[in-house]
Design an enzyme around this catalytic site. Structure first.
Site, PDB file in Angstrom:
ATOM      1  N   ASP A  51       0.888  -1.165   0.000  1.00 32.38           N
ATOM      2  CA  ASP A  51       0.000   0.000   0.000  1.00 32.38           C
ATOM      3  C   ASP A  51       0.920   1.207   0.000  1.00 32.38           C
ATOM      4  O   ASP A  51       1.642   1.448   0.969  1.00 32.38           O
ATOM      5  CB  ASP A  51      -0.874  -0.008   1.263  1.00 32.38           C
ATOM      6  CG  ASP A  51      -1.745   1.256   1.349  1.00 32.38           C
ATOM      7  OD1 ASP A  51      -2.643   1.306   2.208  1.00 32.38           O
ATOM      8  OD2 ASP A  51      -1.501   2.199   0.548  1.00 32.38           O
ATOM      9  N   TYR A 141      -9.506  14.291  -9.374  1.00 33.35           N
ATOM     10  CA  TYR A 141      -8.443  13.563 -10.089  1.00 33.35           C
ATOM     11  C   TYR A 141      -7.565  14.547 -10.873  1.00 33.35           C
ATOM     12  O   TYR A 141      -6.341  14.537 -10.768  1.00 33.35           O
ATOM     13  CB  TYR A 141      -9.103  12.570 -11.035  1.00 33.35           C
ATOM     14  CG  TYR A 141      -8.192  11.820 -11.961  1.00 33.35           C
ATOM     15  CD1 TYR A 141      -8.254  12.054 -13.329  1.00 33.35           C
ATOM     16  CD2 TYR A 141      -7.306  10.856 -11.491  1.00 33.35           C
ATOM     17  CE1 TYR A 141      -7.445  11.347 -14.205  1.00 33.35           C
ATOM     18  CE2 TYR A 141      -6.508  10.144 -12.370  1.00 33.35           C
ATOM     19  CZ  TYR A 141      -6.584  10.389 -13.712  1.00 33.35           C
ATOM     20  OH  TYR A 141      -5.784   9.682 -14.584  1.00 33.35           O
TER      21      TYR A 141
HETATM   22  C1  VAH Z   1      -9.909   8.420 -16.544  1.00 40.04           C
HETATM   23  N1  VAH Z   1      -8.843   6.747 -17.967  1.00 40.04           N
HETATM   24  O1  VAH Z   1     -10.881   8.334 -17.275  1.00 40.04           O
HETATM   25  C2  VAH Z   1      -8.595   7.869 -17.058  1.00 40.04           C
HETATM   26  C3  VAH Z   1      -7.829   8.921 -17.828  1.00 40.04           C
HETATM   27  C4  VAH Z   1      -7.993  10.702 -19.551  1.00 40.04           C
HETATM   28  C5  VAH Z   1      -8.711   9.659 -18.828  1.00 40.04           C
HETATM   29  O2  VAH Z   1      -7.181   9.781 -16.982  1.00 40.04           O
HETATM   30  O3  VAH Z   1      -9.994   8.913 -15.457  1.00 40.04           O
END
Ligand code: VAH
Length: 317
Positions: A51, A141
């Site tokens: 982890d 993200y």
């Molecule tokens: C996502 N597959 O969808 C990843 C990627 C650009 C997309 O970062 O979060």
């Protein structure tokens, strides 16, 4: 020795396989928070439960294997991170800090860390998005990937750590399944087509997104890592492109082989994420600095995907 952290993920599984083919299985340590699902990863070479938030365990693994290179792929992707924002930030950022600090302390020669087109936001120019431009990501993200890029550049400048990065588009392959991304529809759709089922797409039919076939993503990653350091002029993360398409276009590409395949569209919360991302990417810096050149367009990818997925189905019965 090479250490791959997040070796069980969509990219990690394929990268581990590719690195083991190139450098020998015993020289590539696969590490992930959960035991490998596929027997191959476990049997082919060394595996460690890790982890990446457990810094002591990370240092223990790195002292044991003394890797010259570390590929740090463990993260929550866009859709999952949006549902678990605090953990998404913690894993994506503290995981990166643990790897960067341990790599500096233990003298790792090269570190690879993936970024994403998710670092761009709704006010970024959407067509042929430049390498240097407005970046106001509005997903957890994307925020974590933009912050991570800046930290990678800082560790390069302040510690001389040779960390390299690519802003991947959506990745599509047949050897691994995607995990919690917004572009995952482009993998799911092939599986449904080959299974003879209809596909309900979670993005609207005209949602244009930058995409890339996995063999091209692996080629770009290894080309970047093999390039002489003096050729790498961008230490945040390189724009990387291959093609762009919409659900409508990938459906038509599949119907060239499977004319009865049907798709319906039920956009969900991932539509807003997709709408905040570019439609196409200007990757001229990658082409200039280290000769990037993709091999696969949409139809060539579809032809290859369907052949391999049909083989998998045939082998599984
Ligand atoms: C996502 N597959 O969808 C990843 C990627 C650009 C997309 O970062 O979060």
């Amino acid at each position: 020795t090479i250490l791959v952290i997040g070796a069980g993920g969509q990219l990690g599984l394929e990268l581990t396989h590719e690195l083991r083919q190139r450098y020998g299985a015993s020289n590539v340590v696969a590490a992930d928070v959960r035991a490998p699902k596929d027997a191959e990863t476990a049997q082919a070479g060394p595996f460690e439960l890790l982890d990446v938030l457990d810094k002591n365990r990370l240092e223990e693994v790195m002292r044991q294997y003394k890797p010259k290179q570390v590929y740090h792929l463990a993260a929550l992707l866009s859709a999952t991170a949006e549902k678990n924002p605090k953990f998404g930030w913690q894993l994506n950022m503290d995981g990166l800090f643990h790897v960067l600090d341990a790599s500096v302390d233990l003298g790792v020669q090269k570190v690879y860390w993936p970024s994403s087109i998710a670092v761009f936001g709704p006010d970024t120019p959407r067509d042929n998005t430049p390498q240097l431009t407005i970046m106001n990501p509005n997903t957890v993200y994307g925020i974590s990937k933009l912050a991570g890029e800046q930290w990678c550049e800082w560790y390069f400048r302040k510690h001389g750590l040779d960390v390299r990065s690519l802003r991947y588009p959506g990745l599509i392959g047949y050897k691994s399944l995607p995990g919690g991304g917004t572009t995952d529809y482009a993998v799911d759709i092939y599986h449904k087509a080959v299974a003879g089922q209809h596909y309900e797409c979670f993005l609207s039919e005209d949602t244009y997104l930058p995409m890339m076939y996995m063999p091209d993503a692996l080629k770009a990653t290894l080309d970047l890592m093999h390039a002489p350091a003096e050729q790498i002029d961008i230490r945040s993360s390189y724009n990387l492109g291959a093609m762009s398409f919409s659900p409508k276009e990938i459906t038509a590409s599949i119907q060239r082989h499977l004319p009865d395949f049907q798709v319906t569209y039920q956009p969900d919360s991932r539509q807003q994420i997709a709408d905040s991302w570019p439609a196409s990417i200007d990757d001229s810096r990658a082409r200039q600095d280290w000769n990037w050149q993709p091999d696969f367009d949409l139809d060539k990818m579809t032809d290859d995907m369907l052949v391999h997925l049909k083989q998998q189905v045939a082998l599984s019965v």
